[in-house]
Design an enzyme around this catalytic site. Sequence first.
Site, PDB file in Angstrom:
ATOM      1  N   CYS A   1       0.915  -1.418   0.036  1.00 31.01           N
ATOM      2  CA  CYS A   1       0.009   0.024  -0.083  1.00 31.01           C
ATOM      3  C   CYS A   1       0.734   1.329  -0.015  1.00 31.01           C
ATOM      4  O   CYS A   1       1.580   1.389  -0.722  1.00 31.01           O
ATOM      5  CB  CYS A   1      -0.888  -0.138   0.996  1.00 31.01           C
ATOM      6  SG  CYS A   1      -2.127   1.135   1.131  1.00 31.01           S
ATOM      7  N   ILE A   2       0.658   2.243   1.099  1.00 28.53           N
ATOM      8  CA  ILE A   2       1.523   3.259   1.210  1.00 28.53           C
ATOM      9  C   ILE A   2       2.965   3.263   1.705  1.00 28.53           C
ATOM     10  O   ILE A   2       3.811   4.224   1.575  1.00 28.53           O
ATOM     11  CB  ILE A   2       0.509   4.564   1.662  1.00 28.53           C
ATOM     12  CG1 ILE A   2       1.443   5.910   1.641  1.00 28.53           C
ATOM     13  CG2 ILE A   2       0.336   4.127   3.144  1.00 28.53           C
ATOM     14  CD1 ILE A   2       1.208   6.399   0.265  1.00 28.53           C
TER      15      ILE A   2
END
Length: 224
Positions: free
Chosen positions: A136-137
Amino acid sequence: MAKRVAVILSGCGVYDGTEVHEASAVLVHLSRAGAKVQMFAPNTEQMHVVNHCEGKPTEEKRNVLQESARIARGDVTDLAKLEVSAFDAVIIPGGFGVAKNLSDWAVKNKDCTVQPHLEKLLKAFHKAEKPMGMCCISPVLAAKILPGCELTVGQDKECEKWPYAQTAGAMKEMGCKHVNTDVEKAHVDVKNKLVTTSAFMCNAPIHNVFDGIGVMVKETLKLA
């Protein structure tokens, strides 16, 4: 021999902590692979607390370690006690806590800084040639501390399926090579022993996210 993996959390809940489904997927895949897992989180105050029904910040104060204990079923250790020598790999699930509590990416984007102790730990894992898995991030952490690394947050063209694609552009500006990768896959930077997958950077069914995280975990363990 079972691989020893440190999993670093950033709270509990997508908008101000660790994305719960991503953390669960990481833990399920590690369990299936027979890995020995220990969870860690910084003993610090969250940047802020978000009402997850409304998506808006509140006046409440919460502690990252205490919130991470919700995911860890109470079994979580202060990040300050993580000894790199005790582990074969480290994995960091996503969620806005990465961009708010493990770094200030949410405020400063490509000009962000990583939480100092975490930066020291990740550089130590890299120096020891121990693999790092991120989804993800969380690859923004690698982008900041490993200039020139290869990674993915999915795709670099924004659309309904990829609403956060501008993150890829920021990573390129930071000197990294972003590799467009589908949600069910992961990218392996062999040189830096860095494995990344997009997870919920993609507006995808949860089973696709789960499968992509499975590939990330498998490839991280392969490098360990």
